[in-house]
Design a protein around this motif. Structure first.
Motif, PDB file in Angstrom:
ATOM      1  N   TYR A   1       0.831  -1.209   0.000  1.00 25.17           N
ATOM      2  CA  TYR A   1       0.000   0.000   0.000  1.00 25.17           C
ATOM      3  C   TYR A   1       0.864   1.258   0.000  1.00 25.17           C
ATOM      4  O   TYR A   1       0.607   2.201  -0.756  1.00 25.17           O
TER       5      TYR A   1
ATOM      6  N   LEU B   1       0.990   4.082  -2.736  1.00 25.31           N
ATOM      7  CA  LEU B   1       0.652   5.449  -2.347  1.00 25.31           C
ATOM      8  C   LEU B   1       1.768   6.421  -2.729  1.00 25.31           C
ATOM      9  O   LEU B   1       1.505   7.546  -3.172  1.00 25.31           O
ATOM     10  N   ALA B   2       3.016   5.980  -2.567  1.00 23.06           N
ATOM     11  CA  ALA B   2       4.138   6.845  -2.934  1.00 23.06           C
ATOM     12  C   ALA B   2       4.159   7.107  -4.434  1.00 23.06           C
ATOM     13  O   ALA B   2       4.567   8.180  -4.882  1.00 23.06           O
TER      14      ALA B   2
ATOM     15  N   GLU C   1      -5.335   1.974  -2.630  1.00 22.70           N
ATOM     16  CA  GLU C   1      -6.137   0.839  -2.154  1.00 22.70           C
ATOM     17  C   GLU C   1      -6.618  -0.013  -3.325  1.00 22.70           C
ATOM     18  O   GLU C   1      -6.681  -1.237  -3.220  1.00 22.70           O
ATOM     19  N   ASP C   2      -6.961   0.632  -4.423  1.00 27.47           N
ATOM     20  CA  ASP C   2      -7.351  -0.133  -5.610  1.00 27.47           C
ATOM     21  C   ASP C   2      -6.190  -0.995  -6.106  1.00 27.47           C
ATOM     22  O   ASP C   2      -6.371  -2.158  -6.483  1.00 27.47           O
TER      23      ASP C   2
ATOM     24  N   LEU D   1      -3.669  -2.054  -4.310  1.00 22.77           N
ATOM     25  CA  LEU D   1      -3.470  -3.120  -3.321  1.00 22.77           C
ATOM     26  C   LEU D   1      -4.455  -4.255  -3.571  1.00 22.77           C
ATOM     27  O   LEU D   1      -4.087  -5.443  -3.576  1.00 22.77           O
ATOM     28  N   GLN D   2      -5.696  -3.887  -3.781  1.00 27.50           N
ATOM     29  CA  GLN D   2      -6.724  -4.891  -4.045  1.00 27.50           C
ATOM     30  C   GLN D   2      -6.390  -5.701  -5.297  1.00 27.50           C
ATOM     31  O   GLN D   2      -6.402  -6.934  -5.278  1.00 27.50           O
ATOM     32  N   ASP D   3      -6.066  -5.006  -6.377  1.00 28.17           N
ATOM     33  CA  ASP D   3      -5.805  -5.699  -7.640  1.00 28.17           C
ATOM     34  C   ASP D   3      -4.541  -6.556  -7.575  1.00 28.17           C
ATOM     35  O   ASP D   3      -4.455  -7.608  -8.219  1.00 28.17           O
TER      36      ASP D   3
ATOM     37  N   ARG E   1      -3.842   6.435 -17.907  1.00 36.79           N
ATOM     38  CA  ARG E   1      -5.260   6.768 -18.101  1.00 36.79           C
ATOM     39  C   ARG E   1      -5.663   8.096 -17.476  1.00 36.79           C
ATOM     40  O   ARG E   1      -6.815   8.461 -17.490  1.00 36.79           O
ATOM     41  N   ARG E   2      -4.740   8.752 -16.850  1.00 36.44           N
ATOM     42  CA  ARG E   2      -5.143   9.976 -16.175  1.00 36.44           C
ATOM     43  C   ARG E   2      -4.107  11.084 -16.337  1.00 36.44           C
ATOM     44  O   ARG E   2      -2.966  10.844 -16.680  1.00 36.44           O
TER      45      ARG E   2
ATOM     46  N   MET F   1       7.246  14.771  -1.388  1.00 38.82           N
ATOM     47  CA  MET F   1       6.312  13.844  -2.047  1.00 38.82           C
ATOM     48  C   MET F   1       5.806  14.438  -3.352  1.00 38.82           C
ATOM     49  O   MET F   1       5.662  13.739  -4.360  1.00 38.82           O
TER      50      MET F   1
ATOM     51  N   ILE G   1       8.537  14.235  -6.000  1.00 37.86           N
ATOM     52  CA  ILE G   1       8.637  12.875  -6.532  1.00 37.86           C
ATOM     53  C   ILE G   1       7.470  12.601  -7.470  1.00 37.86           C
ATOM     54  O   ILE G   1       7.631  12.014  -8.544  1.00 37.86           O
TER      55      ILE G   1
END
Lengths: 102, 195
Positions: free
Chosen positions: B35, B39-40, B49-50, B52-54, B90-91, B127, B130
């Motif tokens: 995670y 997040l970094a 979280e997405d 991590l889930q995937d 995608r973003r 952050m 980076i």
């Protein structure tokens, strides 16, 4: 800039990055989502789609929102600053590429 | 029930046999590291979280293909980075002005009362710096600084030669320091001693 200052910067960047994330933890909801997705993999396609829409309603689906799907197996949601993207996955051959809500 | 002290290889073997408890133990073992890495790279908790889930859904899906003799952690980072790259394409990206940060970072007055308060802001700005790098440079820096991985481990995760990792790390650090306020002249004197 001398090498001492570079080393100091290196250390500060490393410490800043690690400190900034030291207390970051995922919510307990993630594991529940993983289990839900694994359960969905064992269901029929129409049940998956029903669960997908139920999930959208639960999360506050609005009129005019557009939902896109990609091939794969798991369903997930990406909320961004101005757009709402939802990825739905269906069994190969189910022939669902995009879903729009009107 | 699988003991939580079981090795990664033992848990993967159980997972290959369909034991979801094994997946749960692996999730508890690695969720924080995966995670924080996500997040970094993304700077968005919901996106992390997405990812991590995937990542763990892929661990479940591809468990049969995982070599239990190899460490699992680099494999998890590899999947996380690949998923982050897919998301990145995608973003849109955004940047934050970072003028003058370098002087604050290297200020000799670090023991002043204001210093700790400023550090919180500086962490955010580091952050941001980076996050403003290219995906390739950002990812290498995160794996290097946050996870303290070796060049060899990073090359496995990114599936590229060690020389490429070294190059991305070199230019990533150079760009990072410049974004934090140091000019090119300053960064030309850098001496690198990579692991």
């Amino acid at each position: 800039m001398n090498s001492y200052r570079v080393n100091e910067l290196d250390k500060i960047v490393r410490n800043s990055l690690q400190d900034a994330l030291r207390s970051a933890e995922p919510s307990s909801d993630v594991w529940n989502r993983i289990k839900s997705n694994l359960e969905l993999e064992n269901t029929e396609t129409h049940t998956k789609i029903g669960a997908f829409f139920a999930n959208l309603l639960f999360r506050g689906m609005r009129l005019g929102d557009v939902f896109l799907s990609t091939p794969g197996w798991q369903a997930g949601m990406y909320e961004q600053q101005t757009d709402l993207f939802v990825r739905i996955s269906v069994y190969p051959g189910a022939n669902i590429i995009a879903l729009g809500v009107v | 029930m699988m003991p939580i002290s079981a090795s990664d290889g033992q848990l993967i073997s159980r997972l290959q046999g369909g034991d979801l408890d094994a997946l749960g133990i692996l999730y508890e073992r690695y969720k924080t590291r995966v995670y924080r890495t996500a997040l970094a790279i993304t700077r968005e908790p919901s996106a992390a979280e997405d990812l991590l889930q995937d990542t763990f859904l892929r661990l479940h899906r591809y468990a049969q293909h995982i070599n239990t003799a190899l460490p699992l952690e680099p494999w998890l980072y590899r999947v996380t980075v690949n998923l982050a790259y897919t998301r990145e394409t995608r973003r849109k990206r955004w940047q934050t002005p970072l003028d003058g940060v370098i002087d604050k970072l290297t200020s000799p007055a670090r023991h002043n009362p204001e210093w700790q308060a400023e550090m919180n802001e500086l962490q955010t700005r580091v952050m941001s710096a980076i996050a403003s790098l290219s995906f390739n440079q950002r990812t290498v820096l995160v794996l290097y600084y946050l996870n303290s991985l070796s060049l060899k481990e990073i090359s496995f995760i990114l599936d590229c030669p060690v020389g490429t990792v070294k190059s991305r790390l070199h230019y990533g650090r150079e760009n990072l320091f410049q974004k934090l306020g140091a000019g090119r002249q300053a960064t030309q004197e850098m001496v690198y001693e990579f692991i």
